[in-house]
Structure formats: C-alpha cells, structure tokens
Design a protein around this motif. Structure first.
Motif, PDB file in Angstrom:
ATOM      1  N   UNK A 253       0.815  -1.211   0.000  1.00  0.00           N
ATOM      2  CA  UNK A 253       0.000   0.000   0.000  1.00  0.00           C
ATOM      3  C   UNK A 253       0.851   1.264   0.000  1.00  0.00           C
ATOM      4  N   UNK A 254       2.048   1.164   0.568  1.00  0.00           N
ATOM      5  CA  UNK A 254       2.939   2.321   0.600  1.00  0.00           C
ATOM      6  C   UNK A 254       4.145   2.186  -0.308  1.00  0.00           C
ATOM      7  N   UNK A 255       4.146   1.156  -1.144  1.00  0.00           N
ATOM      8  CA  UNK A 255       5.265   0.932  -2.069  1.00  0.00           C
ATOM      9  C   UNK A 255       4.997   1.707  -3.354  1.00  0.00           C
ATOM     10  N   UNK A 256       5.812   2.743  -3.607  1.00  0.00           N
ATOM     11  CA  UNK A 256       5.590   3.658  -4.732  1.00  0.00           C
ATOM     12  C   UNK A 256       6.497   3.300  -5.889  1.00  0.00           C
ATOM     13  N   UNK A 257       5.943   3.329  -7.079  1.00  0.00           N
ATOM     14  CA  UNK A 257       6.719   3.166  -8.310  1.00  0.00           C
ATOM     15  C   UNK A 257       6.473   4.375  -9.202  1.00  0.00           C
ATOM     16  N   UNK A 258       7.553   4.882  -9.807  1.00  0.00           N
ATOM     17  CA  UNK A 258       7.471   6.068 -10.657  1.00  0.00           C
ATOM     18  C   UNK A 258       7.537   5.672 -12.134  1.00  0.00           C
ATOM     19  N   UNK A 259       6.863   6.464 -12.949  1.00  0.00           N
ATOM     20  CA  UNK A 259       6.911   6.237 -14.398  1.00  0.00           C
ATOM     21  C   UNK A 259       6.640   7.547 -15.121  1.00  0.00           C
ATOM     22  N   UNK A 260       7.112   7.630 -16.364  1.00  0.00           N
ATOM     23  CA  UNK A 260       6.858   8.796 -17.215  1.00  0.00           C
ATOM     24  C   UNK A 260       5.688   8.467 -18.128  1.00  0.00           C
ATOM     25  N   UNK A 261       4.621   9.257 -18.017  1.00  0.00           N
ATOM     26  CA  UNK A 261       3.434   9.013 -18.838  1.00  0.00           C
ATOM     27  C   UNK A 261       3.500   9.726 -20.178  1.00  0.00           C
ATOM     28  N   UNK A 262       4.131  10.907 -20.202  1.00  0.00           N
ATOM     29  CA  UNK A 262       4.113  11.689 -21.445  1.00  0.00           C
ATOM     30  C   UNK A 262       5.332  12.596 -21.509  1.00  0.00           C
ATOM     31  N   UNK A 263       5.792  12.826 -22.730  1.00  0.00           N
ATOM     32  CA  UNK A 263       6.907  13.750 -23.010  1.00  0.00           C
ATOM     33  C   UNK A 263       6.468  14.706 -24.106  1.00  0.00           C
ATOM     34  N   UNK A 264       6.633  15.995 -23.868  1.00  0.00           N
ATOM     35  CA  UNK A 264       6.258  17.003 -24.858  1.00  0.00           C
ATOM     36  C   UNK A 264       7.385  18.036 -24.991  1.00  0.00           C
ATOM     37  N   UNK A 265       7.960  18.181 -26.205  1.00  0.00           N
ATOM     38  CA  UNK A 265       7.656  17.499 -27.456  1.00  0.00           C
ATOM     39  C   UNK A 265       8.252  16.089 -27.477  1.00  0.00           C
ATOM     40  N   UNK A 266       7.844  15.330 -28.456  1.00  0.00           N
ATOM     41  CA  UNK A 266       8.308  13.950 -28.586  1.00  0.00           C
ATOM     42  C   UNK A 266       9.499  13.827 -29.535  1.00  0.00           C
ATOM     43  N   UNK A 267      10.036  14.967 -29.964  1.00  0.00           N
ATOM     44  CA  UNK A 267      11.176  14.950 -30.873  1.00  0.00           C
ATOM     45  C   UNK A 267      12.485  15.110 -30.083  1.00  0.00           C
ATOM     46  N   UNK A 268      13.585  14.529 -30.569  1.00  0.00           N
ATOM     47  CA  UNK A 268      13.692  13.691 -31.776  1.00  0.00           C
ATOM     48  C   UNK A 268      13.135  12.292 -31.584  1.00  0.00           C
ATOM     49  N   UNK A 269      12.842  11.872 -30.339  1.00  0.00           N
ATOM     50  CA  UNK A 269      12.100  10.630 -30.113  1.00  0.00           C
ATOM     51  C   UNK A 269      11.367  10.758 -28.790  1.00  0.00           C
ATOM     52  N   UNK A 270      10.408   9.875 -28.582  1.00  0.00           N
ATOM     53  CA  UNK A 270       9.555   9.977 -27.405  1.00  0.00           C
ATOM     54  C   UNK A 270      10.138   9.397 -26.141  1.00  0.00           C
ATOM     55  N   UNK A 271      11.375   8.950 -26.176  1.00  0.00           N
ATOM     56  CA  UNK A 271      12.016   8.355 -25.003  1.00  0.00           C
ATOM     57  C   UNK A 271      13.329   9.060 -24.688  1.00  0.00           C
ATOM     58  N   UNK A 272      13.285  10.391 -24.721  1.00  0.00           N
ATOM     59  CA  UNK A 272      14.497  11.154 -24.436  1.00  0.00           C
ATOM     60  C   UNK A 272      14.912  11.035 -22.978  1.00  0.00           C
ATOM     61  N   UNK A 273      13.963  10.709 -22.096  1.00  0.00           N
ATOM     62  CA  UNK A 273      14.245  10.673 -20.673  1.00  0.00           C
ATOM     63  C   UNK A 273      13.735   9.370 -20.079  1.00  0.00           C
ATOM     64  N   UNK A 274      14.364   8.929 -19.008  1.00  0.00           N
ATOM     65  CA  UNK A 274      13.952   7.726 -18.290  1.00  0.00           C
ATOM     66  C   UNK A 274      13.936   8.049 -16.802  1.00  0.00           C
TER      67      UNK A 274
END
Length: 473
Positions: A201-222
């Motif tokens: 219940x208190x175990x947190x996981x982080x994630x990236x839902x969206x990147x704007x802009x998506x150029x030059x690709x949509x996975x510039x950050x992790x």
C-alpha cells in the motif's frame, strides 16, 4: 512461553446481542461470531507480576472497517470466574484515555468491542490493559496487556512533494552505454504515501506518462521506478530546436498498480558548444602597403548557431600557417563574429611581396562534442612604396686641406635605392648652406671643392664642417 497464557481457540459464544443504555454505554455480548479468547495467565498464589517471557499475541484490526459497530474483537476470561462473579474492564489510550471511546469492554462477558472505524494513519497501535476484579473491586488477576494493531488498507494515494519540478540538461550531454539509467542525472521527483511503507500500500513506483515534445524521439528521458531519479536516456538534444521538455510523471502505490497521482516536470535544455563557427567566405584577398604597422589587412565574417553572446558563440581566431615571422595579428572584432587581421611588423615588398595565411576559428570555450574546425585562406599582397635612397654609411668623414683648390676631388658618396623592382635612377644634390664650399656630381656622387674654404669660419666647429648631401630617386 505460550503456556504462560491459555487461549480457548475460537470458541462459540452464546450470549445475545448487546443493548445500549441511555447513557451510551454498552453491556452484554453482541455477537455469537467465533473470536479469540484470552485467558489471564495462571498465578501460583495471589497476584504476581507476569514473567517477561509471557507473550500475548497482538490483535489485528483492519482500518476503515465498515461495521456494523460496535464490533467484537476479542474476549478476555479468567479461570476465577468459576468461583465468583468477576467484572472485567480495560484501560489505556483508546479506552479511558484519549482518544477515548474507541474500545469498550462488556464487564460481564469480558468481550472487547471496537466502536467505530479506525484509521491507521492516525494511530497504528493501541495498547490496552485488561483488568479482572471481584464484585467488591478486589483484583483477582494481574492486569494483562493487549496490543491491538490497526492493519493498513490502501486508502491513500501517493502525493508528490511538489506540483512542478524544474531541471536542466546540457544539450551536448554524452551518454554512457547502455543508455538506460546511465545518462546524465537531471533531477529527482519524490512522492509520499501515508499508508504503511512496509506493505504494498505504501510501495511507490514512478513512471513517465508523457513527453512534450516527442522529438527527436519519445524516449528522451527515463526514470528510476524506485528512486524517482530522472536521467537523459537518448542523445539528440538540440537547444536551438527544442529548448524545453515537459514530462508528466506518475507515482503509483502497489508497486505501480494501485492509486496514482501525477506531477509536471519541466526540463530546460541549456546551450552547449555543439555548433562550430563557420567562415562566411573560404578565401579572402587583401593588399597592404609595405612599412606600415597596425595597418588593417582584412575583416573575416563568421556565423555560429549557438546561443548568441555566449562563450559558445563568441569567435576566437588564430593564424595557423603562413606567418612564421610573426608579421600579422588577428583579433576578434566588437561584434564577436568577426576576425580582424592587422600588421604586427612593417612588411618589406622587396623581401616578400605576398603572404598566404591559413586562419582557423573556434570559440571562447571548447567544443562540447567533436566538431570540424572551419578554416579560411587569406592572401595578402604587399604593395610597393617608393622609398628614399639610403646612404651607406649614413655619415661620411673626409679630410681636406683648408687651402684645397677649387675643383679638387674630395670623395665619392653614393646611395642605393631599396626599390629594386622600380629600376629608378638616383640624382645627388648638395643641400643649400651659407658657405657653398662643396658641390656634387648629380649622377655619380663625386664631391669636389666649389669655393675656397676657411677653417676660421663660424661654420667650422672643432675643425669640422658638416654639409648635407641629398639623394633623390
């Protein structure tokens, strides 16, 4: 030692539903549901302190229970109730101490009830003391400690410590293989969850839902799902095209599958020296008169795509080849995008009439990545200037008798013309003076006596007479 107390396991209670008195107190058992029964530990004689190794297992109560209330939790019993009528009671926080009234005990049956939903985030454990006394108030057992643990339920979602996070990353940041989580550390997002951190219940996981802009690709950050560390994940940052990125970051409990909340992360791309300055023209031709120092030779324009008026944009020039004698200087003009070549020493047309310089341009700070250096060729033509003839030596000493005859030859004094390329003739003249004692042949420079000389003349100092000879080309 579990033998230090006795449980009757899950015993069937046959008491009827509890009634509530007008003063709000509860009495009589309310449930026939099976519940744990705790016996007071046996004493050899009289009331004695229980041994430290006696362990009473805690009672676990789920938080946010929907009832109905009051709800039976556990039953307390003493073996002495077979010999006399025993009254039971509890004390401690949650009973007769703040927060009062969360627990109450039926004094006849020994049943402990919970009166309302509990909130683990307010208090995770309630430690009560159970008492057994005879009708006259005399204790028949030593108090027994009962620990009530409030069991966590997932009733809180993660909350970010900030609504918006801001960070920056240099555009020319180099990544180390492998790309994921090995790149440039930008910032850390942090969320908290009021639920039990020792459960999912208190175990947190982080994630990236969206990147704007998506150029030059949509996975510039992790993002590291456990720590919230955001890093550069892919090359290709370009401040000139994409100066800023906005990420939507999620924090979810249950290891990413439960309640979730989001925050905004703004990442600014800072300028790096990833663009080399370029000469507008690859070749320049200029002319400069000989013998002039600090004379401007040429101005060379450059362009740079980095952020203007920064060290990564400001140009710096250097003469790489063609000037071993150090005859030229190159400096940066006031605009920061212009190289100015000037003469550092006097040039001599007769010795060298042309120089070919190789000039390079860089910036005030090194390139952030490997870039080719722009070069330009500058051809400098030295212009010939008509220079005066030169007497060697510059002063000629001649001995002559005071009574030398008119027309007597005293010396030959000639000059040379530095302008060897011009093929000019030299004409000699005597500069006018008050005596007029000498004359010179205008073609060959032979000096003769023109009129009688007088050693006692005021024009003679320490026995010397000076005359000025001119050579004109």
């Amino acid at each position: 030692n579990l033998e230090s107390f006795k449980t009757s396991g899950l015993q069937q209670l046959s008491d009827p539903i509890v009634n509530q008195c007008s003063n709000g107190s509860f009495h009589h058992p309310v449930s026939t549901e099976p519940v744990p029964v705790l016996d007071f530990p046996q004493s050899s004689s009289g009331l004695k302190r229980r041994k430290r190794d006696w362990i009473i297992p805690p009672i676990n109560i789920p938080e946010n229970d929907k009832g109905p209330f009051p709800k039976l939790g556990v039953k307390i019993r003493t073996s002495n109730d077979k010999e006399q009528r025993v009254h039971y009671s509890i004390s401690g926080p949650g009973a007769d101490e703040p927060p009062k009234g969360l627990f109450f005990m039926d004094k006849y049956s020994g049943q402990i009830f919970v009166t309302q939903p509990l909130d683990r985030e307010k208090q995770a454990r309630y430690t009560l003391l159970a008492h057994a006394s005879a009708s006259g108030g005399t204790l028949v057992e030593a108090p027994m400690e009962i620990k009530n643990n409030v069991i966590d339920m997932n009733d809180n979602k993660p909350v970010f410590t900030e609504d918006t996070y801001e960070g920056s990353v240099p555009e020319a940041t180099q990544l180390l293989p492998p790309l994921c989580f090995i790149g440039y550390d930008i910032l850390i997002v942090t969320a908290t969850d009021a639920d039990d951190p020792n459960t999912g219940n208190g175990e947190i996981a982080y994630s990236i839902l969206n990147q704007d802009p998506k150029e030059p690709n949509g996975n510039m950050f992790a993002i590291n799902p456990n720590s919230g560390q955001i890093r550069l994940n892919s090359p290709g940052l370009d401040k000139e095209q994409y100066p800023q990125y906005t990420l939507t970051v999620q924090a979810a409990d249950q290891a990413g599958k439960g309640f979730a909340s989001t925050c905004r992360v703004i990442i600014k791309v800072t300028d790096s020296n990833d663009n080399a300055p370029q000469f507008v023209e690859p070749k320049y031709t200029a002319s400069v008169p000989e013998n002039e120092v600090d004379a401007e030779v040429v101005r060379m324009q450059v362009t740079d795509e980095d952020e203007p008026h920064t060290p990564a944009w400001h140009a710096k020039f250097r003469i790489r080849e063609g000037d071993p004698g150090g005859f030229f200087n190159v400096t940066t003009g006031p605009s920061g995008q212009e190289g100015i070549i000037t003469t550092a020493k006097a040039l001599d047309y007769e010795k060298r009439n042309q120089y070919t310089l190789l000039v390079t341009v860089e910036n005030d700070v090194p390139f952030a990545i490997k870039l080719p250096t722009s070069t330009a060729t500058v051809v400098v033509n030295v212009e010939d200037v008509n220079e005066a003839p030169i007497f060697i030596p510059s002063e000629l000493g001649v001995k002559a008798a005071e009574d030398a005859k008119v027309g007597e030859r005293l010396a030959t004094y000639t000059a040379t013309d530095p302008d060897t390329q011009m093929k000019q003739s030299i004409e000699y003249r005597m500069a006018p003076d008050s005596t007029g004692w000498l004359s010179i042949n205008k073609t060959i420079g032979v000096i003769t006596v023109k009129s009688p000389m007088d050693r006692e003349s005021t024009d003679v100092v320490d026995g010397k007479y000076k005359a000025l000879v001119l050579a004109v080309d």
